[in-house]
Enzyme design. Structure first.
Site, PDB file in Angstrom:
ATOM      1  N   LYS A  96       0.894  -1.184  -0.180  1.00  0.00           N
ATOM      2  CA  LYS A  96      -0.037   0.057   0.058  1.00  0.00           C
ATOM      3  C   LYS A  96       0.944   1.241  -0.019  1.00  0.00           C
ATOM      4  O   LYS A  96       2.194   1.156   0.403  1.00  0.00           O
ATOM      5  CB  LYS A  96      -0.929  -0.072   1.199  1.00  0.00           C
ATOM      6  CG  LYS A  96      -2.114   0.931   1.090  1.00  0.00           C
ATOM      7  CD  LYS A  96      -3.157   0.262   0.234  1.00  0.00           C
ATOM      8  CE  LYS A  96      -4.304   0.814   0.321  1.00  0.00           C
ATOM      9  NZ  LYS A  96      -5.730  -0.051  -0.188  1.00  0.00           N
TER      10      LYS A  96
HETATM   11  N1  GLU Z   1      -7.158   0.063  -3.401  1.00  0.00           N
HETATM   12  C1  GLU Z   1      -7.971  -1.191  -3.759  1.00  0.00           C
HETATM   13  C2  GLU Z   1      -8.169  -1.812  -2.658  1.00  0.00           C
HETATM   14  O1  GLU Z   1      -7.864  -1.824  -1.409  1.00  0.00           O
HETATM   15  C3  GLU Z   1      -7.554  -1.772  -5.123  1.00  0.00           C
HETATM   16  C4  GLU Z   1      -6.045  -1.961  -5.156  1.00  0.00           C
HETATM   17  C5  GLU Z   1      -5.604  -2.868  -6.302  1.00  0.00           C
HETATM   18  O2  GLU Z   1      -6.331  -3.014  -7.480  1.00  0.00           O
HETATM   19  O3  GLU Z   1      -4.500  -3.097  -6.482  1.00  0.00           O
HETATM   20  O4  GLU Z   1      -8.361  -3.023  -2.857  1.00  0.00           O
END
Ligand code: GLU
Length: 407
Positions: A96
């Site tokens: 993240k």
């Molecule tokens: N931000 C989204 C999540 O928390 C998508 C992450 C992604 O597609 O890599 O799942």
């Protein structure tokens, strides 16, 4: 995150040594980004990228722009991505990123410079085979376009697969914008079937009206469920006769504040009241720590489908369980987004693009299989859907760790 992790690890009998490995991120990077603002001043922004695990494949996870961003939050969100990818069985680890900033009060130019500076500082971390960012709270297609452009310039070649959630004309996938909300709807439908709930006799409250909340509300209403409450930063709106979700979405799109401020399709209530409205289904799709020790016992819904990451605190879980509420946890319910991110990455690497129908069909299948696997595990271990989802994920990641071997 840690509390649930510990509980699931104990329940499944995970070895202590493996637990200690999976508890901590593999890598955490913090940067300070000096950016020239439109008024000529220079401001320094804090940026983070935490790679929790690359055991199952390149790490995957969004980049968040919010004033609440801090290293601890990003670390928890990165670990959740590892579990999420493992639950839906896609070949990714978890990561993240985040920048502490207030994107609503920044110009396009300022956001572009900030995003490009962040990409440059993370260019040794990001990569189609190493770490693949995506949108999260406060970011969308435009930021992803800047990331792919900046990264491609640094590497001197177009590298579409370095980021997902891109605009269609820059290698994005059909169905990606709706993917998280669609997965929430599929999870909701599967859970209703297990609980013997009839969609046309059920009502639903959705907290949050961003990408995830609005599309979840729209698709759940298309199942025949009546949406009786919605909310966003401007507050909550209650209408027991049903809210016309598409109308509310059009209202936001055309409003100057890009919010529900001034929306008249429902009685104005507070965000706190919204969560405890009488309804059958509650979809928290805003942010972390919304269902807590304080309000959990007042929740009337019998089914909670977590569109956001971490909307329920660990202390609230036993209260919901006691009340017999089924909770479809975040790492399962909102995994539709990263699933279609995976499809976008696959299409970029193939150079061959799928129809929306194919994307949706495959994503629905992944979500349905993941739901059934978690539900089966919950029955086997006589536990909640949340702990079962952790067990499914931990089992896979721990087995991969053991078979890969160690130093
Ligand atoms: N931000 C989204 C999540 O928390 C998508 C992450 C992604 O597609 O890599 O799942």
């Amino acid at each position: 995150m840690m509390q649930r992790f510990d509980e699931a690890a104990r329940l499944m009998g995970l070895e202590e040594s493996v637990m200690n490995v999976l508890k901590v991120p593999a890598k955490a990077v913090a940067v300070n980004l000096p950016i020239t603002m439109d008024d000529g001043s220079i401001r320094v922004f804090e940026g983070f990228r935490v790679v929790h695990s690359t055991l199952l494949g390149p790490s995957k996870g969004g980049v968040r722009y919010s004033m609440d961003v801090n290293e601890d939050e990003v670390r928890a969100l990165a670990a959740w991505m590892t579990w999420k990818c493992a639950v839906v069985n896609i070949p990714y680890g978890g990561a993240k990123g985040g920048i502490k900033c207030d994107p609503r009060n920044m110009s396009q130019g300022e956001l572009e410079r900030l995003t490009r500076a962040y990409t440059l500082s993370m260019s040794e971390i990001f990569g189609p085979d190493t770490d693949i960012p995506a949108p999260d709270m406060g970011t969308g297609q435009q930021e992803m376009a800047w990331i792919v452009d900046e990264y491609s310039k640094i590497k001197n070649q177009n590298t579409w697969a370095v980021v997902t959630g891109k605009p269609l004309i820059l290698g994005g996938s059909l169905g990606r914008v709706e993917a998280t909300g669609r997965g929430v709807m599929v999870s909701c439908r599967s859970a209703m079937a297990k609980l013997g709930m009839n969609p046309t006799e059920s009502s639903c409250v959705v907290q949050g009206f961003g990408n995830v909340g609005s599309i979840s509300a729209k698709l759940i209403s298309m199942l025949g469920v009546k949406i009786v409450g919605i909310s966003d930063v401007s507050g909550g709106y209650h209408n027991p006769d049903g809210i016309n979700v598409e109308e509310a979405m059009a209202f936001v799109k055309n409003s100057a504040s890009r919010s529900l401020e001034g929306y008249t399709g429902g009685r104005k209530i507070s965000n706190a009241e919204l969560l405890t409205l009488p309804c059958d289904i509650l979809v928290p799709a805003a942010m972390e720590d919304q269902i807590t020790l304080e309000n959990a016992s007042d929740i009337k819904a019998r089914l909670i489908v977590e569109g956001a990451n971490g909307p329920t605190t660990a202390e609230a879980d036993p209260i919901l369980q006691e009340k017999g509420i089924m909770v479809v946890p975040d790492i399962l319910a909102n995994a539709g987004g990263v699933t279609v991110s995976y499809f976008e990455w696959v299409q970029n690497r193939l150079g061959y693009y799928w129809t929306e129908e194919r994307v949706n069909r495959r994503a629905d299948r992944v979500m349905k299989q993941a739901f059934d696997s978690v539900h089966g595990t919950a029955q086997k271990f006589n536990t909640t859907m949340r702990l079962a989802a952790y067990i499914v994920a931990l089992d896979k990641v721990a087995a991969t760790f053991n078979i890969r071997g160690k130093f």
